[in-house]
Design a protein around this motif. Structure first.
Motif, PDB file in Angstrom:
ATOM      1  N   LEU A 267       0.822  -1.211   0.000  1.00  0.00           N
ATOM      2  CA  LEU A 267       0.000   0.000   0.000  1.00  0.00           C
ATOM      3  C   LEU A 267       0.856   1.262   0.000  1.00  0.00           C
ATOM      4  O   LEU A 267       0.502   2.254  -0.663  1.00  0.00           O
ATOM      5  N   GLU A 268       1.958   1.255   0.705  1.00  0.00           N
ATOM      6  CA  GLU A 268       2.836   2.427   0.686  1.00  0.00           C
ATOM      7  C   GLU A 268       3.390   2.662  -0.710  1.00  0.00           C
ATOM      8  O   GLU A 268       3.542   3.810  -1.145  1.00  0.00           O
ATOM      9  N   ASP A 269       3.675   1.587  -1.431  1.00  0.00           N
ATOM     10  CA  ASP A 269       4.138   1.721  -2.815  1.00  0.00           C
ATOM     11  C   ASP A 269       3.024   2.268  -3.708  1.00  0.00           C
ATOM     12  O   ASP A 269       3.270   3.114  -4.581  1.00  0.00           O
ATOM     13  N   GLU A 270       1.805   1.804  -3.498  1.00  0.00           N
ATOM     14  CA  GLU A 270       0.664   2.298  -4.273  1.00  0.00           C
ATOM     15  C   GLU A 270       0.432   3.789  -4.007  1.00  0.00           C
ATOM     16  O   GLU A 270       0.181   4.573  -4.932  1.00  0.00           O
ATOM     17  N   VAL A 271       0.506   4.171  -2.751  1.00  0.00           N
ATOM     18  CA  VAL A 271       0.328   5.588  -2.389  1.00  0.00           C
ATOM     19  C   VAL A 271       1.363   6.450  -3.077  1.00  0.00           C
ATOM     20  O   VAL A 271       1.068   7.523  -3.626  1.00  0.00           O
ATOM     21  N   ASP A 272       2.602   5.974  -3.091  1.00  0.00           N
ATOM     22  CA  ASP A 272       3.691   6.722  -3.710  1.00  0.00           C
ATOM     23  C   ASP A 272       3.523   6.826  -5.221  1.00  0.00           C
ATOM     24  O   ASP A 272       3.733   7.882  -5.811  1.00  0.00           O
ATOM     25  N   LYS A 273       3.124   5.731  -5.863  1.00  0.00           N
ATOM     26  CA  LYS A 273       3.012   5.708  -7.321  1.00  0.00           C
ATOM     27  C   LYS A 273       1.805   6.488  -7.833  1.00  0.00           C
ATOM     28  O   LYS A 273       1.877   7.160  -8.865  1.00  0.00           O
ATOM     29  N   LEU A 274       0.692   6.401  -7.100  1.00  0.00           N
ATOM     30  CA  LEU A 274      -0.562   6.969  -7.593  1.00  0.00           C
ATOM     31  C   LEU A 274      -0.914   8.319  -6.967  1.00  0.00           C
ATOM     32  O   LEU A 274      -1.827   8.985  -7.436  1.00  0.00           O
ATOM     33  N   GLY A 275      -0.236   8.703  -5.903  1.00  0.00           N
ATOM     34  CA  GLY A 275      -0.558   9.964  -5.248  1.00  0.00           C
ATOM     35  C   GLY A 275      -1.889   9.913  -4.526  1.00  0.00           C
ATOM     36  O   GLY A 275      -2.706  10.832  -4.615  1.00  0.00           O
ATOM     37  N   ILE A 276      -2.105   8.824  -3.785  1.00  0.00           N
ATOM     38  CA  ILE A 276      -3.388   8.594  -3.115  1.00  0.00           C
ATOM     39  C   ILE A 276      -3.480   9.406  -1.825  1.00  0.00           C
ATOM     40  O   ILE A 276      -2.531   9.497  -1.061  1.00  0.00           O
ATOM     41  N   ASP A 277      -4.653   9.995  -1.593  1.00  0.00           N
ATOM     42  CA  ASP A 277      -4.915  10.718  -0.345  1.00  0.00           C
ATOM     43  C   ASP A 277      -5.656   9.861   0.670  1.00  0.00           C
ATOM     44  O   ASP A 277      -5.612  10.130   1.877  1.00  0.00           O
TER      45      ASP A 277
END
Length: 334
Positions: free
Chosen positions: A296-306
């Motif tokens: 999830l941390e990788d997804e947040v970083d790649k997609l710019g998730i809030d």
């Protein structure tokens, strides 16, 4: 990182509708204690595997049982309903739970052709462009005067102290630019099994125009998430969930079985390929706290998730609550 819940109210094997609703009531109250931001209910019609049919009613009921959560629809399938009725439902939700009402604006039908016809009383749809319908709804929500004959009527209840929060739902990326132009939050349903191009979210952020609803871009991405003490335990709970999903994709209407009933089932080569793809593409995130955190941390970083929204229809209620608690612990919410 904000965390939220997406619930389709998936039936377990042998459950009645009343049992699903009672179980959901208890679960929502548990989530309210874990510092999650919002809880959304989906809209699906004529189905034997999802109990979330009238999300506005369910969300309103749940708002009376909670103190902290924002409650809303993920989403309201706007093609079926009058913009005035949609707006007045949401304004009523907000009056009953001030500052806690959300609406996810869905442009998909959430139904098959027969249900679409029944919802439209046998008539063809009156809106060729659903974005025009979105604009009318937004005008009603913000006390602006909509175009055409809609402007002759004001949406009630009037004089709300808070604006409901509207989000555009997406699963393909086509709505990103329009969402940005309207100044809405953008919610992307990755757990639907749709591949996610990071450029979609960059496009949304780069084109965002502030509105009365949002002063900056906000992105939610929904995943199927199951967290347990060990990877083995997480996959034990995941197996009946993914089997349910595969059956639905194949047109078979089956509920979620107890994990013990399917633990010895061996996937075919085709089924295993489906499972592997769901995991490899991160439509589902399954494992221990450490494994889930890394993904999830990788997804947040790649997609710019809030904000991360979790759909986790685990059979066992205690294991389901525990999964959401562990997810909250990953992001230091509890």
């Amino acid at each position: 990182m904000r965390l939220s819940v997406h619930d389709l109210m998936t039936y377990k094997d042998g459950e009645t509708p009343e049992e699903v609703y009672d179980r959901t009531r208890q679960f929502v109250q548990e989530i309210d204690k874990l510092n999650y931001t919002r809880y959304w209910f989906a809209e699906h019609h004529n189905t034997t595997y999802y109990a979330s049919v009238s999300p506005e009613l369910i969300a309103t009921h749940m708002s009376a049982l909670t103190d902290n959560l924002r409650l809303g629809t993920g989403g309201t399938m706007i093609m079926h309903y009058s913009p005035l009725k949609i707006a007045e439902n949401v304004r009523t939700m907000d009056a009953l739970a001030p500052g806690r009402a959300d609406i996810g604006l869905g442009r998909a039908p959430g139904a098959g052709p027969n249900e679409i016809l029944a919802l439209a009383e046998g008539q063809s749809q009156t809106f060729d462009d659903l974005y025009n319908k979105v604009q009318v709804i937004l005008d009603y929500l913000s006390d602006e005067k909509p175009e055409r004959f809609y402007g002759r009527t004001e949406a009630a209840p009037k004089g709300l102290s808070h604006l409901p929060q509207p989000w555009m739902l997406g699963s393909s990326g086509q709505s990103a630019t329009k969402t940005a132009e309207l100044g809405l939050g953008y919610s992307f349903a990755k757990f639907f099994g749709i591949e996610t191009d990071p450029e979609i979210f960059k496009l949304y952020r780069n084109n965002f125009k502030p509105s009365v609803f949002f002063d900056k871009p906000e992105i939610i991405v929904s995943y199927m998430i199951i967290v347990a003490d060990t990877e083995e335990e997480a996959f034990y709970h995941f197996k009946p969930v993914i089997m349910n999903l595969m059956s639905i994709r194949a047109g078979k209407m089956i509920p979620i079985h107890h994990p013990d009933q399917v633990k010895d089932y061996e996937f075919s080569q085709e089924e295993q390929a489906f499972v592997d793809r769901y995991l490899d593409k991160r439509f589902a995130v399954v494992g221990s706290k450490e494994q889930v955190k890394e993904i999830l941390e990788d997804e947040v970083d790649k997609l710019g998730i809030d904000e991360i929204m979790a759909y986790s229809p685990i059979y066992d209620n205690e294991a389901r609550v525990a999964s959401y608690r562990k997810l909250a612990e990953i992001f230091d919410l509890v």
